[in-house]
Write a protein that holds these residues in place. Structure first.
Motif, PDB file in Angstrom:
ATOM      1  N   CYS A  13     143.821  -4.397  67.619  1.00 38.17           N
ATOM      2  CA  CYS A  13     143.758  -3.060  68.484  1.00 38.17           C
ATOM      3  C   CYS A  13     142.701  -2.705  69.360  1.00 38.17           C
ATOM      4  O   CYS A  13     141.914  -3.700  69.493  1.00 38.17           O
ATOM      5  N   GLY A  14     142.921  -1.522  69.941  1.00 38.24           N
ATOM      6  CA  GLY A  14     142.009  -1.422  71.149  1.00 38.24           C
ATOM      7  C   GLY A  14     140.797  -1.002  70.394  1.00 38.24           C
ATOM      8  O   GLY A  14     139.491  -1.205  70.876  1.00 38.24           O
ATOM      9  N   HIS A  15     140.542  -0.337  69.088  1.00 41.77           N
ATOM     10  CA  HIS A  15     139.577  -0.132  68.230  1.00 41.77           C
ATOM     11  C   HIS A  15     138.747  -1.324  68.258  1.00 41.77           C
ATOM     12  O   HIS A  15     137.432  -1.331  68.213  1.00 41.77           O
ATOM     13  N   CYS A  16     139.412  -2.527  67.768  1.00 39.88           N
ATOM     14  CA  CYS A  16     138.914  -3.869  67.362  1.00 39.88           C
ATOM     15  C   CYS A  16     138.125  -4.257  68.768  1.00 39.88           C
ATOM     16  O   CYS A  16     137.079  -4.653  68.452  1.00 39.88           O
ATOM     17  N   ALA A  17     138.666  -4.132  69.952  1.00 39.02           N
ATOM     18  CA  ALA A  17     138.089  -4.812  71.214  1.00 39.02           C
ATOM     19  C   ALA A  17     136.897  -3.756  71.597  1.00 39.02           C
ATOM     20  O   ALA A  17     135.621  -4.314  71.899  1.00 39.02           O
ATOM     21  N   ARG A  18     137.007  -2.544  71.106  1.00 41.67           N
ATOM     22  CA  ARG A  18     135.755  -1.808  71.431  1.00 41.67           C
ATOM     23  C   ARG A  18     134.658  -2.010  70.737  1.00 41.67           C
ATOM     24  O   ARG A  18     133.441  -2.388  70.896  1.00 41.67           O
ATOM     25  N   SER A  19     134.859  -2.339  69.143  1.00 40.81           N
ATOM     26  CA  SER A  19     133.789  -2.720  68.354  1.00 40.81           C
ATOM     27  C   SER A  19     133.126  -4.065  68.845  1.00 40.81           C
ATOM     28  O   SER A  19     131.929  -4.132  68.761  1.00 40.81           O
ATOM     29  N   VAL A  20     133.977  -5.029  69.197  1.00 37.54           N
ATOM     30  CA  VAL A  20     133.424  -6.161  69.668  1.00 37.54           C
ATOM     31  C   VAL A  20     132.674  -6.332  70.901  1.00 37.54           C
ATOM     32  O   VAL A  20     131.452  -6.517  71.262  1.00 37.54           O
ATOM     33  N   GLU A  23     129.072  -4.459  70.097  1.00 35.93           N
ATOM     34  CA  GLU A  23     127.938  -5.264  69.617  1.00 35.93           C
ATOM     35  C   GLU A  23     127.516  -6.369  70.691  1.00 35.93           C
ATOM     36  O   GLU A  23     126.461  -6.623  70.589  1.00 35.93           O
ATOM     37  N   LEU A  24     128.623  -6.751  71.420  1.00 33.72           N
ATOM     38  CA  LEU A  24     128.177  -8.048  72.215  1.00 33.72           C
ATOM     39  C   LEU A  24     127.150  -7.331  73.451  1.00 33.72           C
ATOM     40  O   LEU A  24     126.272  -7.963  73.918  1.00 33.72           O
ATOM     41  N   SER A  25     127.582  -6.152  73.944  1.00 32.77           N
ATOM     42  CA  SER A  25     126.840  -5.412  74.816  1.00 32.77           C
ATOM     43  C   SER A  25     125.386  -5.008  74.558  1.00 32.77           C
ATOM     44  O   SER A  25     124.628  -4.981  75.390  1.00 32.77           O
ATOM     45  N   GLU A  26     125.155  -5.139  73.037  1.00 38.89           N
ATOM     46  CA  GLU A  26     123.826  -4.968  72.885  1.00 38.89           C
ATOM     47  C   GLU A  26     122.892  -6.224  72.860  1.00 38.89           C
ATOM     48  O   GLU A  26     121.765  -6.011  72.784  1.00 38.89           O
ATOM     49  N   LEU A  27     123.413  -7.555  73.105  1.00 42.53           N
ATOM     50  CA  LEU A  27     122.672  -8.392  73.208  1.00 42.53           C
ATOM     51  C   LEU A  27     121.981  -8.443  74.653  1.00 42.53           C
ATOM     52  O   LEU A  27     122.527  -7.988  75.489  1.00 42.53           O
ATOM     53  N   PRO A  28     120.707  -9.005  74.503  1.00 40.12           N
ATOM     54  CA  PRO A  28     119.739  -9.002  75.856  1.00 40.12           C
ATOM     55  C   PRO A  28     120.465  -9.936  76.665  1.00 40.12           C
ATOM     56  O   PRO A  28     120.864 -10.919  76.660  1.00 40.12           O
ATOM     57  N   GLY A  29     120.524  -9.186  78.027  1.00 43.86           N
ATOM     58  CA  GLY A  29     121.055 -10.006  79.158  1.00 43.86           C
ATOM     59  C   GLY A  29     122.455  -9.772  79.443  1.00 43.86           C
ATOM     60  O   GLY A  29     122.806 -10.113  80.358  1.00 43.86           O
ATOM     61  N   VAL A  30     123.181  -9.186  78.333  1.00 44.73           N
ATOM     62  CA  VAL A  30     124.665  -9.145  78.651  1.00 44.73           C
ATOM     63  C   VAL A  30     124.861  -8.171  79.894  1.00 44.73           C
ATOM     64  O   VAL A  30     124.399  -6.932  79.618  1.00 44.73           O
ATOM     65  N   THR A  31     125.785  -8.505  80.631  1.00 44.75           N
ATOM     66  CA  THR A  31     125.998  -7.552  81.837  1.00 44.75           C
ATOM     67  C   THR A  31     127.774  -7.092  81.765  1.00 44.75           C
ATOM     68  O   THR A  31     128.148  -6.208  82.208  1.00 44.75           O
ATOM     69  N   ASP A  32     128.470  -7.900  81.001  1.00 48.86           N
ATOM     70  CA  ASP A  32     129.668  -7.444  80.852  1.00 48.86           C
ATOM     71  C   ASP A  32     130.461  -8.201  79.919  1.00 48.86           C
ATOM     72  O   ASP A  32     130.214  -9.469  79.514  1.00 48.86           O
ATOM     73  N   VAL A  33     131.459  -7.567  79.172  1.00 50.47           N
ATOM     74  CA  VAL A  33     132.443  -8.074  78.307  1.00 50.47           C
ATOM     75  C   VAL A  33     133.513  -7.915  78.502  1.00 50.47           C
ATOM     76  O   VAL A  33     134.135  -6.700  78.796  1.00 50.47           O
ATOM     77  N   GLN A  34     134.567  -8.678  78.341  1.00 50.07           N
ATOM     78  CA  GLN A  34     136.053  -8.479  78.563  1.00 50.07           C
ATOM     79  C   GLN A  34     136.698  -9.231  77.287  1.00 50.07           C
ATOM     80  O   GLN A  34     136.262 -10.177  76.823  1.00 50.07           O
ATOM     81  N   ALA A  58     126.593 -10.854  66.130  1.00 46.00           N
ATOM     82  CA  ALA A  58     127.115  -9.701  66.855  1.00 46.00           C
ATOM     83  C   ALA A  58     128.710  -9.484  66.358  1.00 46.00           C
ATOM     84  O   ALA A  58     129.082  -8.511  66.108  1.00 46.00           O
ATOM     85  N   ILE A  59     129.356 -10.655  66.382  1.00 45.63           N
ATOM     86  CA  ILE A  59     130.765 -10.686  66.120  1.00 45.63           C
ATOM     87  C   ILE A  59     131.011 -10.312  64.493  1.00 45.63           C
ATOM     88  O   ILE A  59     131.917  -9.465  64.109  1.00 45.63           O
ATOM     89  N   THR A  60     130.034 -10.699  64.046  1.00 48.77           N
ATOM     90  CA  THR A  60     130.210 -10.417  62.252  1.00 48.77           C
ATOM     91  C   THR A  60     129.704  -9.099  61.981  1.00 48.77           C
ATOM     92  O   THR A  60     130.383  -8.457  61.194  1.00 48.77           O
ATOM     93  N   GLU A  61     128.976  -8.544  62.627  1.00 54.79           N
ATOM     94  CA  GLU A  61     128.576  -7.153  62.742  1.00 54.79           C
ATOM     95  C   GLU A  61     129.529  -6.279  62.871  1.00 54.79           C
ATOM     96  O   GLU A  61     129.817  -5.345  62.390  1.00 54.79           O
ATOM     97  N   ALA A  62     130.327  -6.601  63.939  1.00 56.82           N
ATOM     98  CA  ALA A  62     131.632  -5.987  64.384  1.00 56.82           C
ATOM     99  C   ALA A  62     132.830  -5.892  63.068  1.00 56.82           C
ATOM    100  O   ALA A  62     133.738  -5.203  63.492  1.00 56.82           O
ATOM    101  N   GLY A  63     132.765  -6.930  62.358  1.00 62.12           N
ATOM    102  CA  GLY A  63     133.747  -7.062  61.329  1.00 62.12           C
ATOM    103  C   GLY A  63     134.599  -8.328  61.601  1.00 62.12           C
ATOM    104  O   GLY A  63     135.693  -8.381  60.892  1.00 62.12           O
ATOM    105  N   TYR A  64     134.358  -9.225  62.327  1.00 60.99           N
ATOM    106  CA  TYR A  64     135.300 -10.140  62.930  1.00 60.99           C
ATOM    107  C   TYR A  64     134.610 -11.748  62.720  1.00 60.99           C
ATOM    108  O   TYR A  64     133.442 -11.849  62.500  1.00 60.99           O
TER     109      TYR A  64
END
Length: 73
Positions: A13-20, A23-34, A58-64
């Motif tokens: 669902c959308g909540h899953c996508a937002r969680s991922v 978490e990924l956006s917090e990694l240093p240097g990340v400018t975009d996540v799709q 990061a993916i594990t922290e999001a629960g996936y």
């Protein structure tokens, strides 16, 4: 810039996508996540190549889990 695309299992669902995305956006240097919930595909644009360990954490922290990690694009 570097783009990494991989598959994440368990998103439904959308909540899953937002969680991922959060978490990924917090990694240093990340400018975009799709995220595509339908396909499980996640694309990350970053200023430098991301380590698999950092992305996995990061993916594990999001629960996936990462189900496919192809070679760099």
């Amino acid at each position: 810039m570097s783009t990494r695309t991989f598959t994440v299992g368990g998103m439904t669902c959308g909540h899953c996508a937002r969680s991922v995305t959060e978490e990924l956006s917090e990694l240093p240097g990340v400018t975009d996540v799709q995220v595509s919930v339908a396909s499980g595909q996640v694309s990350v644009l970053s200023e430098q190549e991301l380590s698999r360990d950092a992305v996995t954490a990061a993916i594990t922290e999001a629960g996936y889990t990462i189900t496919d990690w192809p070679s760099a694009n």
